[in-house]
Design an enzyme around this catalytic site. Structure first.
Site, PDB file in Angstrom:
ATOM      1  N   LEU A  17       0.834  -1.204   0.000  1.00 54.17           N
ATOM      2  CA  LEU A  17       0.000   0.000   0.000  1.00 54.17           C
ATOM      3  C   LEU A  17       0.868   1.253   0.000  1.00 54.17           C
ATOM      4  O   LEU A  17       0.881   2.028   0.943  1.00 54.17           O
ATOM      5  CB  LEU A  17      -0.929   0.016   1.214  1.00 54.17           C
ATOM      6  N   HIS A  18       1.617   1.449  -1.072  1.00 53.69           N
ATOM      7  CA  HIS A  18       2.460   2.631  -1.219  1.00 53.69           C
ATOM      8  C   HIS A  18       1.602   3.770  -1.775  1.00 53.69           C
ATOM      9  O   HIS A  18       0.392   3.635  -1.930  1.00 53.69           O
ATOM     10  CB  HIS A  18       3.648   2.323  -2.131  1.00 53.69           C
ATOM     11  N   ALA A  19       2.200   4.894  -2.087  1.00 51.00           N
ATOM     12  CA  ALA A  19       1.448   6.096  -2.463  1.00 51.00           C
ATOM     13  C   ALA A  19       0.505   5.889  -3.651  1.00 51.00           C
ATOM     14  O   ALA A  19      -0.657   6.281  -3.600  1.00 51.00           O
ATOM     15  CB  ALA A  19       2.414   7.251  -2.754  1.00 51.00           C
ATOM     16  N   ALA A  22      -2.342   3.484  -2.667  1.00 47.21           N
ATOM     17  CA  ALA A  22      -3.226   4.145  -1.703  1.00 47.21           C
ATOM     18  C   ALA A  22      -4.104   5.175  -2.405  1.00 47.21           C
ATOM     19  O   ALA A  22      -5.290   5.310  -2.095  1.00 47.21           O
ATOM     20  CB  ALA A  22      -2.401   4.806  -0.591  1.00 47.21           C
ATOM     21  N   GLU A  90      -0.619  -2.567 -11.357  1.00 51.26           N
ATOM     22  CA  GLU A  90       0.806  -2.230 -11.455  1.00 51.26           C
ATOM     23  C   GLU A  90       1.546  -3.246 -12.308  1.00 51.26           C
ATOM     24  O   GLU A  90       1.247  -4.429 -12.282  1.00 51.26           O
ATOM     25  CB  GLU A  90       1.427  -2.198 -10.052  1.00 51.26           C
TER      26      GLU A  90
END
Length: 92
Positions: A17-19, A22, A90
């Protein structure tokens, strides 16, 4: 009648849950007439808060529980689960 649902998922995308993840989760959760909360190791964050989600420090392999409440709780839960299973779109 208020609908309350929850489901436990595994974070499978490499960066967790990186930028960017998120942000996608926050934008998605704001589309529904439902409150979406993410729980990780007894900490909870409103899924519409990018900073709150990042503070959970949800890394790859961690389990999170998605809680949804409201008129569109089922739609919100289904879409959030799909986002997780799509690894936040991603390229790994």
């Amino acid at each position: 009648m208020t609908i309350k649902l929850n489901k436990t998922l595994l974070i499978t995308n490499k960066l967790g849950l990186h930028a960017r993840a998120a942000t996608k989760l926050a934008q998605l959760s704001q589309k529904f007439n439902a409150k979406v909360t993410i729980e990780l190791e007894s900490k909870q964050a409103d899924a519409s808060s990018i900073m709150g989600l990042m503070l959970l420090a949800g890394g790859q392999g961690k389990e999170v529980t998605i809680h949804t409440e409201g008129l569109e709780a089922q739609d919100a839960l289904d879409n959030v689960c799909q986002l997780f299973s799509d690894k936040f779109d991603e390229d790994e």
